[in-house]
Design an enzyme around this catalytic site. Sequence first.
Site, PDB file in Angstrom:
ATOM      1  N   SER A 263       0.280  -1.361   0.143  1.00  0.00           N
ATOM      2  CA  SER A 263       0.057  -0.193  -0.013  1.00  0.00           C
ATOM      3  C   SER A 263       0.843   1.216   0.019  1.00  0.00           C
ATOM      4  O   SER A 263       2.034   0.748   0.520  1.00  0.00           O
ATOM      5  CB  SER A 263      -0.827   0.138   1.028  1.00  0.00           C
ATOM      6  OG  SER A 263      -0.350   0.533   2.577  1.00  0.00           O
ATOM      7  N   LYS A 264       0.133   2.124  -0.264  1.00  0.00           N
ATOM      8  CA  LYS A 264       0.744   3.887  -0.221  1.00  0.00           C
ATOM      9  C   LYS A 264       1.699   3.857   0.461  1.00  0.00           C
ATOM     10  O   LYS A 264       2.835   4.433   1.178  1.00  0.00           O
ATOM     11  CB  LYS A 264       0.118   4.369  -0.325  1.00  0.00           C
ATOM     12  CG  LYS A 264      -0.330   5.533  -1.634  1.00  0.00           C
ATOM     13  CD  LYS A 264      -1.228   6.533  -1.630  1.00  0.00           C
ATOM     14  CE  LYS A 264      -2.246   6.530  -2.525  1.00  0.00           C
ATOM     15  NZ  LYS A 264      -3.417   7.319  -2.365  1.00  0.00           N
TER      16      LYS A 264
END
Length: 500
Positions: A263-264
């Site tokens: 994820s980011k």
Amino acid sequence: MIITRIPPSPTGMFHIGSLRTALYDYLLAKKEGGIFFLRIEDTDRNRLVEGAIENIVASLDWVDISSDEGVVFDEQGNLSEKGDHGPYTQSERLDIYEKYTKELLDKELAYYAFDTPEALEEMRNRQRLNKQAPRYERDTMTNSFTLGMEEAKKRIAAGEPYVVRMVIPKNEDISFTDLVRGEITVNSNEVDEQILRKSDGFPTYHLAVVVDDYLMKTTHVLRGEEWISSTPKHILLYRYFGWDKPIFAHLPVIVNKEGKKLSKRHGDVSVFSFRDTGYLPEALVNFVALLGWNPGTDQEIFTLEGLVEAFDMSKVQRKPAFFDRDKLAWFNQQYIRKMDISELTNRCLPFLIDSGLVSNDDAEGNDKRVFLEGVVALQRERITVLSELPEAVSFMFTLPQYEKDLLMWKKSTLEDAREKLIVLKGLLEGIQESDWNVEHINEKVFSFIKEKEFGTGDALWPLRIALSGQKNSPGPFDIMGVLGKEESFKRIDVAIEKLS
Ligand code: GLU
């Protein structure tokens, strides 16, 4: 015919997970001469991100898996749509969702609900206290079943906000066959009475995705495994409408080194962040294809066409796919090394221009072109991503700066370095402009060194430093071949001057 879709929500930049889904969609469709289309799922109005739709389309274009239908760029580079089942942007399909919501209301498979946020909160708190899963309690809350339809319609006419929820049957097994996971069965008691239409008039994802996948004739729904728990709701909706359901395939989660879902938070995983770092789209696609799929052989390098040929959904794994950045770097190197030099130079130019080493005019000119290709060839074996190139080749564009002591080879002396440079310069002067190439220079210098019984380091080290100013540069002949005679001499003269 196989029809697949990628339906991202424009809530951020197009990322690696979506790219993997889009790629498998594309491969599956292309293998059978089918259609792959792009739909924009923008029903969550609070999470829209400016520029995200453009980013999605541009990302797909960059990796060359553009959609056959759906949202595309027109020739002017503006967002546009093509295909017979549009509009392909959900916010432009509200009347369609209204129609199907009404159908479910008429069949009493959906109902109006008027609960305030406070009432819902109270219900959840009660469930939490009783250790029950959060679930809408149709029988006790405020909705068109408990109020009666007439009262519900009166409230709506009076402007009271409402949502529409779907009916979930009690205690019924809902089954479907997942192409990756096989038979999946969920008891309906586990499924919440999902909102289908929100109070802002927009449908939720669940209604919109089912209606659109059906109307757009989708045959295969590929998506990340986080959507598995939503699928029973979708299966019920297909049944409520009397529609055949598509084939579902839930792709394995992509995890980082720590086994956490990518994820980011673990660094930028948007497709364009890889572009901007200088990954080649071919390498990224090749790497992403293997995130959850393998060809069943040892082959690792695949062109997009090769992937279309080799791809097979039955080889998609269930276990998490590891996003191995070292492996991605390896793929990129492989592609950098084998790419045609002219093409590679084109790919490098934006980085060289961005760093100020090359101007747009230089990039156009023919003379400079030969030099630029030479520069790229000099370092292509040494870089992993294109953004490393400017620093690695900056010495080719400006006179190198270095301390004169660097010219001295190991136990040798500055005086010796100076002498070697002077004699080598004399030798090099004898090489005709037309013979000025790496092989020829190499041969001349080596036979000379041998004849004079010079140590290789004693002779070539000062030369290398004079030319590059760096300990770890490419070899001096390679550099001279690209710099040309005049510039090489200029640099040798500077070094001799430093030593005098
Ligand atoms: N809009 C959903 C997403 O952002 C699509 C999920 C699906 O493929 O059904 O991922």
